[in-house]
Design a protein around this motif. Structure first.
Motif, mmCIF file in Angstrom:
data_model
loop_
_atom_site.group_PDB
_atom_site.id
_atom_site.type_symbol
_atom_site.label_atom_id
_atom_site.label_comp_id
_atom_site.label_asym_id
_atom_site.label_seq_id
_atom_site.Cartn_x
_atom_site.Cartn_y
_atom_site.Cartn_z
ATOM 1 N N CYS A 1 0.858 -1.178 0.000
ATOM 2 C CA CYS A 1 0.000 0.000 0.000
ATOM 3 C C CYS A 1 0.891 1.224 0.000
ATOM 4 N N THR B 1 -0.276 9.037 -3.944
ATOM 5 C CA THR B 1 0.104 8.467 -5.238
ATOM 6 C C THR B 1 -0.406 9.263 -6.430
ATOM 7 N N ASP B 2 -0.861 10.479 -6.232
ATOM 8 C CA ASP B 2 -1.396 11.268 -7.338
ATOM 9 C C ASP B 2 -0.335 11.544 -8.403
ATOM 10 N N LEU C 1 3.561 8.146 -7.067
ATOM 11 C CA LEU C 1 3.198 7.489 -8.317
ATOM 12 C C LEU C 1 4.361 6.662 -8.849
ATOM 13 N N VAL D 1 4.538 3.423 -7.032
ATOM 14 C CA VAL D 1 3.516 2.500 -7.522
ATOM 15 C C VAL D 1 4.010 1.785 -8.778
ATOM 16 N N ALA E 1 -3.153 1.835 -4.051
ATOM 17 C CA ALA E 1 -2.616 3.183 -4.233
ATOM 18 C C ALA E 1 -3.653 4.215 -3.822
ATOM 19 N N ASN F 1 -7.555 10.018 -12.144
ATOM 20 C CA ASN F 1 -6.125 10.115 -12.409
ATOM 21 C C ASN F 1 -5.804 9.274 -13.646
ATOM 22 N N THR G 1 -2.903 6.553 -13.152
ATOM 23 C CA THR G 1 -3.248 5.294 -12.494
ATOM 24 C C THR G 1 -4.229 4.481 -13.341
ATOM 25 N N ASP G 2 -5.072 5.162 -14.106
ATOM 26 C CA ASP G 2 -5.967 4.445 -15.031
ATOM 27 C C ASP G 2 -5.157 3.668 -16.062
ATOM 28 N N LEU H 1 -3.451 -3.452 -9.688
ATOM 29 C CA LEU H 1 -3.504 -2.115 -9.105
ATOM 30 C C LEU H 1 -4.915 -1.810 -8.634
ATOM 31 N N HIS H 2 -5.018 -1.453 -7.357
ATOM 32 C CA HIS H 2 -6.289 -1.025 -6.771
ATOM 33 C C HIS H 2 -6.117 0.417 -6.306
ATOM 34 N N ALA H 3 -6.608 1.364 -7.111
ATOM 35 C CA ALA H 3 -6.484 2.781 -6.776
ATOM 36 C C ALA H 3 -7.755 3.263 -6.092
#
Length: 241
Positions: free
Chosen positions: A8, A12-13, A18, A21, A33, A40, A43-44, A54-56
């Motif tokens: 975790c 992470t923006d 980031l 990550v 994240a 974002n 992250t997408d 990845l779980h944002a």
């Protein structure tokens, strides 16, 4: 490759968070994240590149409610975390000295996010942490070192990082009895937007800083010391408290 490992990361923006990550995903971690942005694109794209890994989620580490909701989400997906990296922080004013008008509300906001935020996250996730890798990494700063203090301003940030160091020591004192560890890392001067504008003159890119951080985590992750490791991520030099 880190097979079946979970991490975790907060803040992470963009920037170091980031970049961490990305580094963890490439290393094979499933990553949770947390950032304050509801949408974002970065992250997408990563979620598409690393399906299922990845779980944002939206996270404000300055909010008890937000942290609890984030912890509930993570615990609904896994019962263990191999690594928690508390990276989220805000800088606040860096100009006003004791002779100037200080915005004490802002000082408290900086303290709440930059110091207490990491304690909130560690508290909310302590069970999956201790069920997993038993490792907490807090991104601190040389600005939090009382022994090396030289600034005449930066009240919120310096005091928050010093408090983060103390909070980390208190956590470490408890969890090391059961194999837990806390590592404190100063990433160096990073090209970021923490001052409100881009620090192009800074020493490291976020990617370079993240690589240094991960290098030190790998180096120190299995050490259990009486006090937390407090080091510069780039050089490996131990900092004074």
């Amino acid at each position: 490759m880190a097979k079946d490992k979970t991490a975790c990361v907060t803040g992470t923006d963009r920037g170091v968070g980031l970049a961490l990550v990305k580094h963890l995903l490439h290393a094979g971690y499933t990553v949770f994240a947390g950032g304050i942005m509801k949408e974002n694109e970065e992250t997408d794209r990563l979620a598409q590149q690393f399906p299922g890994m990845l779980h944002a989620f939206v996270l404000d580490v300055g909010s008890d409610r937000s942290v609890k909701e984030a912890a509930d989400f993570i615990k609904s997906k896994t019962g263990r975390l191999d690594l928690l990296i508390n990276n989220a922080a805000i800088l606040g004013d860096t100009n006003n000295t004791i002779e100037d008008d200080i915005d004490f509300d802002e000082v408290q906001r900086v303290y709440n996010v930059t110091a207490v935020g990491a304690i909130r996250m560690s508290n909310a996730l302590i069970r999956p942490i201790m069920n997993g890798g038993k490792l907490i990494v807090n991104i601190s700063s040389e600005a939090g070192s009382i022994g090396q203090s030289y600034r005449e301003a930066w009240f919120g940030y310096c005091m928050a990082k010093a408090a983060l160091n103390m909070g980390s020591a208190i956590i470490h004192n408890k969890i090391r009895k059961n194999g837990g560890r806390v590592i404190l890392l100063h990433p160096g001067w990073v090209k970021s937007y923490m001052r409100g504008t881009f620090d192009a003159a800074a020493t490291y890119t976020p990617e370079e800083a993240a690589a240094n951080i991960m290098r030190r985590i790998e180096e120190y992750k299995d050490e259990i010391r009486e006090k937390p490791v407090y080091i510069e991520a780039d050089t490996g030099k131990e900092l004074t408290w």
